[in-house]
Design an enzyme around this catalytic site. Structure first.
Site, PDB file in Angstrom:
ATOM      1  N   HIS A 188       0.858  -1.188   0.000  1.00  0.00           N
ATOM      2  CA  HIS A 188       0.000   0.000   0.000  1.00  0.00           C
ATOM      3  C   HIS A 188       0.891   1.232   0.000  1.00  0.00           C
ATOM      4  O   HIS A 188       1.677   1.453   0.925  1.00  0.00           O
ATOM      5  CB  HIS A 188      -0.931  -0.010   1.210  1.00  0.00           C
ATOM      6  CG  HIS A 188      -2.016  -1.036   1.117  1.00  0.00           C
ATOM      7  ND1 HIS A 188      -2.580  -1.639   2.231  1.00  0.00           N
ATOM      8  CD2 HIS A 188      -2.656  -1.565   0.032  1.00  0.00           C
ATOM      9  CE1 HIS A 188      -3.518  -2.496   1.837  1.00  0.00           C
ATOM     10  NE2 HIS A 188      -3.570  -2.468   0.501  1.00  0.00           N
ATOM     11  N   ALA A 189       0.743   2.047  -1.015  1.00  0.00           N
ATOM     12  CA  ALA A 189       1.725   3.086  -1.318  1.00  0.00           C
ATOM     13  C   ALA A 189       1.909   4.108  -0.206  1.00  0.00           C
ATOM     14  O   ALA A 189       3.022   4.589   0.017  1.00  0.00           O
ATOM     15  CB  ALA A 189       1.314   3.789  -2.615  1.00  0.00           C
ATOM     16  N   ARG A 190       0.849   4.468   0.471  1.00  0.00           N
ATOM     17  CA  ARG A 190       0.915   5.557   1.443  1.00  0.00           C
ATOM     18  C   ARG A 190       1.557   5.156   2.768  1.00  0.00           C
ATOM     19  O   ARG A 190       1.792   6.010   3.636  1.00  0.00           O
ATOM     20  CB  ARG A 190      -0.485   6.081   1.710  1.00  0.00           C
ATOM     21  CG  ARG A 190      -1.442   5.058   2.321  1.00  0.00           C
ATOM     22  CD  ARG A 190      -2.875   5.522   2.228  1.00  0.00           C
ATOM     23  NE  ARG A 190      -3.834   4.532   2.737  1.00  0.00           N
ATOM     24  CZ  ARG A 190      -5.149   4.627   2.548  1.00  0.00           C
ATOM     25  NH1 ARG A 190      -5.642   5.643   1.867  1.00  0.00           N
ATOM     26  NH2 ARG A 190      -5.960   3.712   3.030  1.00  0.00           N
ATOM     27  N   GLU A 191       1.872   3.885   2.929  1.00  0.00           N
ATOM     28  CA  GLU A 191       2.388   3.384   4.200  1.00  0.00           C
ATOM     29  C   GLU A 191       3.908   3.454   4.219  1.00  0.00           C
ATOM     30  O   GLU A 191       4.619   2.457   4.193  1.00  0.00           O
ATOM     31  CB  GLU A 191       1.850   1.970   4.437  1.00  0.00           C
ATOM     32  CG  GLU A 191       0.322   1.966   4.514  1.00  0.00           C
ATOM     33  CD  GLU A 191      -0.310   0.583   4.517  1.00  0.00           C
ATOM     34  OE1 GLU A 191       0.434  -0.425   4.579  1.00  0.00           O
ATOM     35  OE2 GLU A 191      -1.553   0.498   4.436  1.00  0.00           O
ATOM     36  N   ARG A 246      -3.237   4.733  -2.242  1.00  0.00           N
ATOM     37  CA  ARG A 246      -3.094   3.389  -1.669  1.00  0.00           C
ATOM     38  C   ARG A 246      -2.720   2.343  -2.714  1.00  0.00           C
ATOM     39  O   ARG A 246      -1.948   1.413  -2.434  1.00  0.00           O
ATOM     40  CB  ARG A 246      -4.425   3.007  -1.009  1.00  0.00           C
ATOM     41  CG  ARG A 246      -4.587   1.561  -0.558  1.00  0.00           C
ATOM     42  CD  ARG A 246      -6.003   1.374  -0.031  1.00  0.00           C
ATOM     43  NE  ARG A 246      -6.350  -0.006   0.260  1.00  0.00           N
ATOM     44  CZ  ARG A 246      -6.294  -0.569   1.475  1.00  0.00           C
ATOM     45  NH1 ARG A 246      -5.860   0.133   2.500  1.00  0.00           N
ATOM     46  NH2 ARG A 246      -6.661  -1.821   1.659  1.00  0.00           N
ATOM     47  N   ASN A 263      -3.286  -5.684  -2.223  1.00  0.00           N
ATOM     48  CA  ASN A 263      -3.530  -6.628  -1.141  1.00  0.00           C
ATOM     49  C   ASN A 263      -4.966  -7.152  -1.127  1.00  0.00           C
ATOM     50  O   ASN A 263      -5.432  -7.701  -0.132  1.00  0.00           O
ATOM     51  CB  ASN A 263      -3.208  -5.986   0.216  1.00  0.00           C
ATOM     52  CG  ASN A 263      -2.833  -7.027   1.258  1.00  0.00           C
ATOM     53  OD1 ASN A 263      -2.125  -7.993   0.961  1.00  0.00           O
ATOM     54  ND2 ASN A 263      -3.311  -6.843   2.492  1.00  0.00           N
ATOM     55  N   ARG A 264      -5.653  -6.990  -2.233  1.00  0.00           N
ATOM     56  CA  ARG A 264      -6.910  -7.685  -2.507  1.00  0.00           C
ATOM     57  C   ARG A 264      -6.796  -8.479  -3.804  1.00  0.00           C
ATOM     58  O   ARG A 264      -7.774  -9.043  -4.279  1.00  0.00           O
ATOM     59  CB  ARG A 264      -8.080  -6.700  -2.645  1.00  0.00           C
ATOM     60  CG  ARG A 264      -8.321  -5.802  -1.451  1.00  0.00           C
ATOM     61  CD  ARG A 264      -8.819  -6.584  -0.238  1.00  0.00           C
ATOM     62  NE  ARG A 264      -9.178  -5.669   0.855  1.00  0.00           N
ATOM     63  CZ  ARG A 264      -8.317  -5.181   1.739  1.00  0.00           C
ATOM     64  NH1 ARG A 264      -7.034  -5.526   1.654  1.00  0.00           N
ATOM     65  NH2 ARG A 264      -8.714  -4.364   2.703  1.00  0.00           N
ATOM     66  N   HIS A 320       2.870  -3.405   7.024  1.00  0.00           N
ATOM     67  CA  HIS A 320       1.868  -2.391   6.700  1.00  0.00           C
ATOM     68  C   HIS A 320       1.884  -1.348   7.815  1.00  0.00           C
ATOM     69  O   HIS A 320       2.655  -1.438   8.762  1.00  0.00           O
ATOM     70  CB  HIS A 320       0.473  -3.026   6.622  1.00  0.00           C
ATOM     71  CG  HIS A 320       0.235  -3.874   5.419  1.00  0.00           C
ATOM     72  ND1 HIS A 320      -0.621  -3.520   4.399  1.00  0.00           N
ATOM     73  CD2 HIS A 320       0.746  -5.087   5.063  1.00  0.00           C
ATOM     74  CE1 HIS A 320      -0.648  -4.465   3.480  1.00  0.00           C
ATOM     75  NE2 HIS A 320       0.187  -5.431   3.859  1.00  0.00           N
ATOM     76  N   TYR A 371     -10.431  -6.735  10.297  1.00  0.00           N
ATOM     77  CA  TYR A 371     -11.691  -6.820   9.545  1.00  0.00           C
ATOM     78  C   TYR A 371     -11.495  -7.861   8.443  1.00  0.00           C
ATOM     79  O   TYR A 371     -10.361  -8.084   7.984  1.00  0.00           O
ATOM     80  CB  TYR A 371     -12.101  -5.468   8.950  1.00  0.00           C
ATOM     81  CG  TYR A 371     -11.001  -4.735   8.210  1.00  0.00           C
ATOM     82  CD1 TYR A 371     -10.558  -5.174   6.956  1.00  0.00           C
ATOM     83  CD2 TYR A 371     -10.410  -3.605   8.755  1.00  0.00           C
ATOM     84  CE1 TYR A 371      -9.565  -4.505   6.272  1.00  0.00           C
ATOM     85  CE2 TYR A 371      -9.405  -2.934   8.083  1.00  0.00           C
ATOM     86  CZ  TYR A 371      -8.980  -3.381   6.848  1.00  0.00           C
ATOM     87  OH  TYR A 371      -7.971  -2.726   6.189  1.00  0.00           O
ATOM     88  N   GLU A 394       1.051  -4.701  11.204  1.00  0.00           N
ATOM     89  CA  GLU A 394       0.633  -3.296  11.124  1.00  0.00           C
ATOM     90  C   GLU A 394       1.475  -2.495  12.113  1.00  0.00           C
ATOM     91  O   GLU A 394       1.345  -2.637  13.324  1.00  0.00           O
ATOM     92  CB  GLU A 394      -0.850  -3.153  11.464  1.00  0.00           C
ATOM     93  CG  GLU A 394      -1.788  -3.877  10.498  1.00  0.00           C
ATOM     94  CD  GLU A 394      -2.033  -3.087   9.218  1.00  0.00           C
ATOM     95  OE1 GLU A 394      -1.521  -1.948   9.111  1.00  0.00           O
ATOM     96  OE2 GLU A 394      -2.722  -3.612   8.330  1.00  0.00           O
TER      97      GLU A 394
END
Length: 438
Positions: A188-191, A246, A263-264, A320, A371, A394
């Site tokens: 995820h790019a923003r992480e 993201r 990641n989906r 993440h 989730y 995370e």
């Protein structure tokens, strides 16, 4: 006449100054040095020590006790200056010493990595800000040049926009048969902290090989494969255009909306839960499983190590942020895989090693703890690549409903990265101990 006298006296003064400097340069040095032990986990101290070495105010014997504590010789002025920065964390020997020459000190050094090398190779200054893709790639090349017997660098695929997906392979006496621990980050790019922390671990393993016995044991037993930025297109886009982007940067909707949530996009239970078929959604799973060159590259590389009875890769860790959780499958529902107990036990070892007494990382199956979300890389790694220990980690900060959680201040980079490095070491050591026991 007056001008001539002024010129004459000026020349005399210049000659006298030159002679004085020459006498000073040729005079024997009576400089006193103090033996000090100083922690290097403060980037201000670390960077200043590097400068003082260059200025000749710090000499050997240059011993590194662990990843942060070093012993060295410092002049009185340098000692005072470093004490002002380090405070009570610095130990000064009670007596002055007159060290031998610099060359003698360096030749008596028994550590293969002197503090001079440590200062330059570990480069905590690199981790005082978030770096761009090209900077990370260049530093990876520098590390490999510094540690050719402990590291190698390869490209295991290309992004949609043609950037290399880099993989750092770290280990001693690597022959292709050792068990592997895989770490990837930045899907995820923003992480940003995810990629930076993975890169930090990749930099510290070779730097600490000769100074930390645990690191040496781990690198002798395992090969660490670290892919710190598996979505470089998106990462660069967060630096140039949209900080909270993201997804990848592929285009499957003829210009309508760009990108897929990588990641989906993995092929186990794809689109079952927590994913979208809307190209404009942040959780868009793509037109099909493995539609993205980035996820294809991860799949193809990991499957090379899959056998009928399992995988040569002992653990799959994907970084993440944020929420401070150590998660394991399943993510597509709220169930736990057959080895759920073992996954939980190893996660607890990792989290305990961080040293927190409160606000510890939360541990549990991701579908229940966070989730439900299908198509995740850790579910696929466990189910299809047959990697027994698969986790989504995370990182900091803790949970918040604001997107500002993705914007971790640069001064937090080293503390967060060092904390997760401790966890990875303890986790890996536990896997190594299991292998020895068997």
């Amino acid at each position: 006449m007056i001008r001539f006298q002024l010129l004459f006296f000026t020349i005399i003064i210049i000659i006298i100054n030159s002679l004085a400097h020459a006498l000073i340069e040729s005079a024997p040095s009576n400089t006193k040095y103090y033996e000090i032990q100083i922690p290097m986990n403060d980037s201000r101290v670390h960077n200043r020590v590097g400068t003082l070495i260059d200025e000749g105010q710090i000499l050997g014997p240059d011993r590194i006790f662990n990843q942060t504590l070093v012993k060295l010789w410092a002049t009185e002025n340098a000692t005072r200056e470093l004490q002002a920065l380090a405070g009570d964390t610095m130990f000064i020997s009670p007596s002055e010493h007159e060290p031998e020459s610099r060359s003698d000190l360096d030749s008596n050094n028994n550590d293969k990595d002197s503090v001079h090398q440590y200062i330059r190779k570990s480069r905590p200054d690199f981790f005082t800000e978030y770096r761009r893709y090209q900077e990370m790639t260049q530093y990876a090349q520098e590390l490999v040049s510094s540690y050719p017997n402990l590291m190698s660098l390869e490209t295991f695929g290309k992004s949609f926009e043609g950037r290399d997906l880099i993989l750092m392979k770290i280990g001693s006496r690597s022959n292709g048969d050792k068990p592997i621990i895989w770490i990837d980050a930045g899907i995820h790019a923003r992480e940003w902290i995810a990629s930076t922390s993975a890169f930090y671990i990749a930099s510290q393993l070779p730097v600490q090989y000769h100074s930390d016995p645990i690191v040496k044991q781990l690198m002798d037993h395992f090969d660490f494969y670290i892919a710190p930025m598996v979505n470089p297109d998106g990462y660069e886009y967060t630096h140039t255009t949209n900080r909270f982007w993201r997804k990848t940067r592929s285009n499957h909707s003829k210009g309508q909306c760009v990108g897929v949530d990588a990641n989906r996009n993995f092929g186990f239970k794809w689109m079952v839960e927590g994913a979208s078929n809307n190209p404009c959604a942040e959780t868009y799973a793509g037109p099909k499983a493995f539609s993205e060159p980035e996820t294809q590259a991860i799949r193809d590389y990991l499957l090379k190590f899959t056998r009928d009875n399992g995988s040569q890769i002992r653990a799959y860790l994907t970084f993440h942020c944020f929420s401070e959780q150590w998660l394991y499958p399943w993510g597509y529902n709220k169930d736990v895989p057959p080895n759920g107990k073992q996954l939980e036990e190893k996660a607890k070892i990792a989290v305990d090693a961080m040293g927190r007494t409160k606000n510890k990382y939360l541990i549990g199956p991701s579908g229940k703890t966070l989730y439900p979300a299908a198509g995740g890389s850790d579910d696929w790694a466990l189910a299809e690549a047959k990697i027994n220990y698969a986790y989504t980690i995370e990182l900091s900060p803790g949970f918040t409903s604001s997107k500002n959680g993705f914007v971790l201040p640069p001064q937090k980079i080293i503390p967060v990265s060092d904390e997760i490095f401790k966890a990875v070491k303890a986790f890996s050591k536990s896997l190594r101990d299991d292998a020895e026991w068997r």
